[in-house]
Design a protein around this motif. Structure first.
Motif, PDB file in Angstrom:
ATOM      1  N   GLU A  62       0.865  -1.182   0.000  1.00 31.56           N
ATOM      2  CA  GLU A  62       0.000   0.000   0.000  1.00 31.56           C
ATOM      3  C   GLU A  62       0.901   1.231   0.000  1.00 31.56           C
ATOM      4  O   GLU A  62       1.792   1.370   0.824  1.00 31.56           O
ATOM      5  N   SER A  63       0.649   2.118  -0.961  1.00 27.09           N
ATOM      6  CA  SER A  63       1.449   3.337  -1.068  1.00 27.09           C
ATOM      7  C   SER A  63       0.510   4.548  -1.094  1.00 27.09           C
ATOM      8  O   SER A  63      -0.701   4.387  -1.264  1.00 27.09           O
ATOM      9  N   PRO A  64       1.053   5.735  -0.979  1.00 28.72           N
ATOM     10  CA  PRO A  64       0.207   6.931  -1.028  1.00 28.72           C
ATOM     11  C   PRO A  64      -0.555   7.086  -2.353  1.00 28.72           C
ATOM     12  O   PRO A  64      -1.572   7.762  -2.403  1.00 28.72           O
ATOM     13  N   VAL A  65      -0.055   6.442  -3.420  1.00 31.27           N
ATOM     14  CA  VAL A  65      -0.727   6.563  -4.721  1.00 31.27           C
ATOM     15  C   VAL A  65      -1.588   5.352  -5.054  1.00 31.27           C
ATOM     16  O   VAL A  65      -2.173   5.281  -6.123  1.00 31.27           O
TER      17      VAL A  65
END
Length: 185
Positions: free
Chosen positions: A48-51
């Protein structure tokens, strides 16, 4: 061995009293090991990433490390298959060239770890604030480079839906850094 020495002397608060025995035991234990290899594979990775979610069908890592031997080596291999980036992060026109798979294998060989580790142990002085002198550290660096370490990148790849880039190379660290890298697309 070394562990038994620490257990037997766990209550000794003055390390300088134990230094000669410790150094003897450490020297006797060299090269510590001959070869160590760590190899693992993880499948269906989701980060899971900010984007958004980044997915990988498979991630593999392999590390190899010799003991403190005259022709030491360090090797690393990384493979990623099935990279999926979050929707909307890549423009439609670039989707075919964004990597989906990647692999690289590299080795640093001919590193003189034997002489360097022996000098390290013998030069340790626990009576000083800095247990290893600058002079000893410099001499260790000279010994490591005396083996003329070589870097080798085995045939490796970067792949997308419409492009495959392969690369490999070799290089030396001494007397002057240099080498050759071949890239094919």
């Amino acid at each position: 061995g070394i562990w038994a020495f620490f257990v037997a002397n766990a209550t000794e608060s003055d390390v300088t009293k134990l230094a000669p025995q410790f150094k003897d035991r450490l020297m006797a234990a060299l090269p510590l090991w001959q070869n160590a290899v760590i190899d693992f594979t993880v499948k269906d990775v989701v980060v899971e990433s900010p984007v958004g979610m980044i997915k990988m069908a498979e991630f593999q890592e392999k590390l190899a490390l010799s003991g403190m031997v005259p022709k030491g080596l360090f090797g690393a291999s990384f493979k990623i298959k099935g990279i999926e980036l979050p929707p909307g992060i890549v423009p439609a026109w670039a989707k075919g060239i964004v990597p989906t798979d990647f692999d690289i294998t590299a080795e640093l060989t001919d590193v003189n770890l034997d002489s360097a580790s022996r000098l390290f142990v013998s030069a340790l002085d626990f009576t000083k604030k800095k247990a290893l002198s600058d002079e000893a550290a410099q001499a260790i660096g000279v010994l490591i480079m005396a083996g003329k370490p070589k870097l080798t990148i085995s045939p490796s790849n970067l792949m997308s839906q419409s492009l495959k880039v392969s690369f490999k190379g070799t290089g030396g660290v001494t007397p002057l850094p240099g080498g050759k890298l071949i890239i094919e697309a």
